[in-house]
Write an enzyme that holds these catalytic residues in place. Structure first.
Site, PDB file in Angstrom:
ATOM      1  N   GLU A  30       0.522  -1.299  -0.410  1.00 52.85           N
ATOM      2  CA  GLU A  30      -0.285   0.018  -0.068  1.00 52.85           C
ATOM      3  C   GLU A  30       1.041   1.310   0.363  1.00 52.85           C
ATOM      4  OE1 GLU A  30      -3.887   2.120   2.694  1.00 52.85           O
ATOM      5  OE2 GLU A  30      -2.485   0.227   3.219  1.00 52.85           O
ATOM      6  N   LYS A  72     -10.041   2.482  -2.088  1.00 48.16           N
ATOM      7  CA  LYS A  72     -10.640   1.758  -1.122  1.00 48.16           C
ATOM      8  C   LYS A  72     -11.526   2.270  -0.096  1.00 48.16           C
ATOM      9  CE  LYS A  72      -8.130   1.741   3.353  1.00 48.16           C
ATOM     10  NZ  LYS A  72      -6.706   2.306   3.898  1.00 48.16           N
ATOM     11  N   CYS A 108      -5.635  -2.596   2.408  1.00 45.31           N
ATOM     12  CA  CYS A 108      -5.350  -2.150   3.780  1.00 45.31           C
ATOM     13  C   CYS A 108      -6.682  -3.111   4.967  1.00 45.31           C
ATOM     14  CB  CYS A 108      -4.329  -1.396   4.377  1.00 45.31           C
ATOM     15  SG  CYS A 108      -3.510  -0.973   6.135  1.00 45.31           S
TER      16      CYS A 108
END
Length: 294
Positions: free
Chosen positions: A44, A117, A154
């Site tokens: 990331e 995300k 994540c």
């Protein structure tokens, strides 16, 4: 019949120089490709230190459009090596509008698209809500040359809903570019449990959905020498039964290349038919924040 695909994980230690980090990523991709990797995933926000440890407007200068300079360079590399690349970038969508985004580039250099995300944390030293607007593209699967790649990022890895919806779109592999570690002052008391929870939740997504999981972390200490974050590395690949096939080092950069067999997906799902037995007629309340007593 076997359907073998080699996945490459480039675990990195970042510096304060974005160009140096980008160069290290290119070297890692080249090493993975030389060892046979066909799909390579980076950590990331690999171009910089993890800047979300503080709320600082100067860090917005790190962002770039997608497609943009990084995807152009990686597209040329993907075409040269014949590999798929999954690259996590800080996206500038418009003035004052930014996302934490993963770009996917096919093995012929074509830009296939991006995933923004969806789940944005706001925890001590993880002040991502200051920088990132939640994703609005939904959950995505990319039909690459070698496999159908589902990409999450994540904090998304803690949410079974995200894994399920991505798997239901046909993902063979769930990729999780990641930046996670310990607060050093908490490591002795909580470190083992925190790491185990992170690993178990992702392996469980593979079990529940009958697919592979590839989680690619960074390593090294970043931030205040007396605090900051100690990224715990330990990038890994797990199979549809949740078994870990390979794991990277804790405290150094590492490149893993792992052969996986996509034929295992059908085998696992026919032996443990969780998708078949889902009661989709009974899950409507999943869209509620919490089910209060009425």
């Amino acid at each position: 019949m076997s359907r073998l695909v080699a996945v490459g994980l480039v675990q990195m230690r970042m510096t304060d120089d974005p160009q140096r980090n980008f160069g290290a990523a290119v070297e890692g991709i080249r090493e993975a490709a030389a060892r046979g990797a066909q799909i390579v995933c980076l950590p990331e926000l690999f171009r910089s230190l993890y800047f979300c440890q503080s709320e600082d407007h100067r860090h917005f200068a790190l962002a770039e459009p997608i497609p943009g300079p990084s995807t152009e360079a990686l597209s040329a590399l993907a075409r040269d090596l014949g590999v798929v690349i999954i690259a996590s970038l800080f996206e500038k969508r418009a003035e004052g509008l930014y996302h934490n985004t993963a770009a996917v580039i096919d093995a012929d250099g074509r830009y296939l698209g991006k995933y923004r995300k969806m789940h944005i944390p706001d925890d001590p030293l993880y002040y991502e809500k200051f920088y990132f607007t939640p994703g609005d593209l939904g959950f995505k699967v990319f039909a690459t040359r070698y496999a159908r790649a589902g990409v999450l990022i994540c904090w998304d890895q803690w949410y079974p809903e995200a894994a399920r919806l991505t798997a239901l779109r046909g993902a063979d592999i769930l990729f999780y570019p990641t930046a996670i570690g310990w607060h050093p002052q908490e490591k002795d008391a909580y470190g083992a449990a925190q790491h185990a929870s992170w690993e178990i939740i992702q392996r469980s997504h593979g079990i529940a959905n009958g697919c592979y999981v590839v989680s690619v972390n960074r390593t090294g200490h970043e931030g205040d020498p007396d605090g900051g974050i100690e990224f715990w590395g330990q990038s890994f690949v797990s199979d549809p039964s949740g078994t870990i096939l390979a794991k990277a080092a804790v405290d150094r950069p590492d490149v893993l290349v792992v052969s996986i067999d996509l034929a295992r997906i059908d085998e696992q799902r026919t032996h443990w038919p969780f998708l078949r037995d889902r009661r989709i007629d009974a899950y409507g309340e999943m869209t509620r924040r919490y089910i209060d007593e009425e």
